[in-house]
Design a protein around this motif. Structure first.
Motif, mmCIF file in Angstrom:
data_model
loop_
_atom_site.group_PDB
_atom_site.id
_atom_site.type_symbol
_atom_site.label_atom_id
_atom_site.label_comp_id
_atom_site.label_asym_id
_atom_site.label_seq_id
_atom_site.Cartn_x
_atom_site.Cartn_y
_atom_site.Cartn_z
ATOM 1 N N LYS A 109 0.843 -1.190 0.000
ATOM 2 C CA LYS A 109 0.000 0.000 0.000
ATOM 3 C C LYS A 109 0.880 1.242 0.000
ATOM 4 C CE LYS A 109 -4.052 -2.150 0.712
ATOM 5 N NZ LYS A 109 -5.171 -2.114 -0.242
ATOM 6 N N HIS B 102 1.692 4.601 1.520
ATOM 7 C CA HIS B 102 1.472 5.379 2.729
ATOM 8 C C HIS B 102 1.948 6.804 2.468
ATOM 9 C CE1 HIS B 102 1.354 1.781 5.758
ATOM 10 N NE2 HIS B 102 0.652 1.558 4.664
ATOM 11 N N ASN C 190 -2.035 8.881 5.641
ATOM 12 C CA ASN C 190 -3.012 8.094 4.898
ATOM 13 C C ASN C 190 -2.330 6.795 4.474
ATOM 14 O OD1 ASN C 190 -4.756 6.949 2.944
ATOM 15 N ND2 ASN C 190 -5.620 8.960 2.482
ATOM 16 N N LYS C 191 -2.800 5.672 4.977
ATOM 17 C CA LYS C 191 -2.176 4.381 4.691
ATOM 18 C C LYS C 191 -2.850 3.621 3.566
ATOM 19 C CE LYS C 191 -0.016 3.803 9.203
ATOM 20 N NZ LYS C 191 0.226 2.902 10.359
ATOM 21 N N ASN C 192 -3.847 4.242 2.975
ATOM 22 C CA ASN C 192 -4.486 3.671 1.786
ATOM 23 C C ASN C 192 -5.119 4.824 1.023
ATOM 24 O OD1 ASN C 192 -5.919 2.359 -0.197
ATOM 25 N ND2 ASN C 192 -6.808 0.815 1.161
ATOM 26 N N ASP D 299 -6.480 5.205 -1.672
ATOM 27 C CA ASP D 299 -7.750 4.993 -2.377
ATOM 28 C C ASP D 299 -8.956 5.203 -1.471
ATOM 29 O OD1 ASP D 299 -6.467 4.360 -4.779
ATOM 30 O OD2 ASP D 299 -6.234 2.257 -4.193
ATOM 31 N N LYS D 300 -8.726 5.146 -0.149
ATOM 32 C CA LYS D 300 -9.854 5.266 0.780
ATOM 33 C C LYS D 300 -10.062 6.685 1.303
ATOM 34 C CE LYS D 300 -10.055 0.471 2.367
ATOM 35 N NZ LYS D 300 -10.087 -0.432 3.541
#
Length: 446
Positions: A358, A360, A379-381, A383-384
């Protein structure tokens, strides 16, 4: 006894004094969320000149040694170094001073592939101030010298970058705010000489000027983004543009690999995002890349739907430039006016890392709404679109902005930020603040 004896005696005494010169005592200070702070010496704090985001670099590591540069309380240029496994700094006050009352006139350093330190300082439309160390690893500097001698009379925003082969790039603005162009010089460790690589290749055409941010990616490609400014008024910043070079700065392309016809101007630039004037768009922020060398740009501005400037991320996904809001701030402000502004938030710094397949993303900043501490949005993803926030210091750092050791991050994936509690008056004025130390904040990106 003749004068030769005394010259040798004095030289010997000086060498002995240098050998026994004490290291600056540096007791480590505990920050928040696993951060540790390693102080160096007392530093100028009456404005933000030691902490402005366009310092390239404030800190730089070569092999196992880290170097630091800052103005002390008497506006002297101070250099320091420490082993990465030590908390103790060896500090040296150089023969050079700078007008620290102007926050544009910051110090920038870099170490070339042979271990020589290169330094510029005290520049806001002035003749180039440049020197280098007399030998690898030394903090003793040469007299001031020119680089190429070409367009070195009106220099602002000097920045160094190191290529994988140990050669250096030097970027700076020739001209003035609202009427300037970007210059690019290159330094060869083989010849130990500078040459002009690009003359105004991102060009304001006498009508505007670019304010840029640059990164050398994992493949050695130079990636650059910038905003345009029409006048000296910060409120005339507009748009975010992009270019890259995979041959060391000779030819330039858009993100689509379409080749630019130089110079790049407002008419032929690739626009990552169109942002109108008076959007409180700030200049000179940050660009970073992921493991696949995809570009990410961070900035702040307001939109027609939101009157409060917010930190936002601009990045390319599926060949389309995307925008994502990071913050949810409540306090509005205006950038109208010239000079260095007293702003309730700092310009942001961006780091992108690959973790567990992922991306980060880490955005470092300072915000009045969070007590003016060193903060990070995570933000570790991507896309979310989900951001979490942490504070890395327990107390305020005033009007600080983030800069980091680019080479330590690039080579070892260790994050070190330059930190100091500083003040800043509006429009290039100062505020009384003394007794503050320049320092390194270490934080393990998880």
């Amino acid at each position: 006894m003749d004068n030769t004896f005394y010259r040798h005696l004095n030289k010997g005494l000086m060498m002995a004094l240098l050998l026994v010169a004490p290291f600056a005592a540096s007791s480590q200070i505990k920050g928040n969320n696993g951060a540790a702070i390693i102080p160096a010496g007392l530093a100028w704090a009456k404005n933000s000149v030691n902490t402005v985001i366009f310092r390239r670099n404030s800190l730089v590591t070569f092999k196992d040694t880290q170097y630091i540069a800052y103005y002390d309380e008497a506006q002297n240029v101070v250099l320091g170094k420490r082993r990465l496994d030590s908390k103790d700094w060896y500090l040296k006050t150089t023969p050079y001073k700078g007008d620290a009352t102007d926050a544009h006139k910051s110090i920038s350093i870099m170490i070339d592939g042979d271990g020589y330190l290169h330094m510029t300082w005290g520049l806001h439309g002035e003749k180039l101030n440049y020197c280098k160390s007399v030998s690898p690893g030394s903090l003793e500097l040469t007299p001031k010298m020119s680089m190429t001698g070409f367009k070195e009379k009106h220099v602002t925003y000097p920045e160094f970058y190191k290529l994988a082969n140990g050669n250096l790039l030097f970027l700076y603005r020739d001209g003035a705010s609202g009427n300037g162009s970007l210059m690019l010089d290159s330094y060869s460790i083989q010849t130990r000489e500078w040459k002009t690589l690009q003359d105004g290749w991102i060009n304001g055409e006498g009508q505007r000027s670019p304010y840029w941010q640059t990164v050398i990616d994992n493949a050695g490609t130079i990636q650059i983004s910038w905003v345009w400014r029409e006048t000296g008024d910060v409120a005339t910043n507009h748009d975010i543009c992009y270019a890259k070079s995979d041959d060391g700065g000779i030819t330039w392309k858009k993100s689509t690999n379409e080749k630019y016809v130089l110079p790049i101007t407002a008419a032929n630039a690739e626009y990552s995002l169109k942002i109108p004037q008076k959007s409180e768009l700030i200049n000179t922020t940050a660009i970073a890349v992921d493991e696949k060398n995809n570009p990410y740009i961070v900035n702040y501005w307001k939109t027609a739907k939101d009157s409060v400037p917010q930190y936002r991320l601009v990045y390319k996904k599926d060949d389309v430039w995307q925008t994502q809001q990071i913050s949810n701030r409540k306090i509005p402000f205006s950038l109208s006016g010239g000079g260095t502004k007293r702003i309730p938030i700092s310009r942001p710094l961006l780091i992108v890392a690959q973790k567990h397949q992922k991306k980060h993303v880490y955005v470092f900043f300072r915000d009045l709404e969070r007590g003016d501490k060193v903060s990070v949005a995570i933000n570790k993803n991507i896309d979310k679109d989900k951001w979490k926030f942490k504070d890395l210091t327990k107390t305020s750092v005033g009007l600080w902005e983030p800069t980091y050791d680019t080479e330590l991050w690039k080579d070892k994936r260790i994050l070190n930020l330059f930190v100091e509690h500083v003040e800043q008056g509006d429009g290039e004025t100062i505020k009384e603040l003394t007794g503050q130390k320049a320092a390194v904040l270490e934080w393990g990106i998880k």
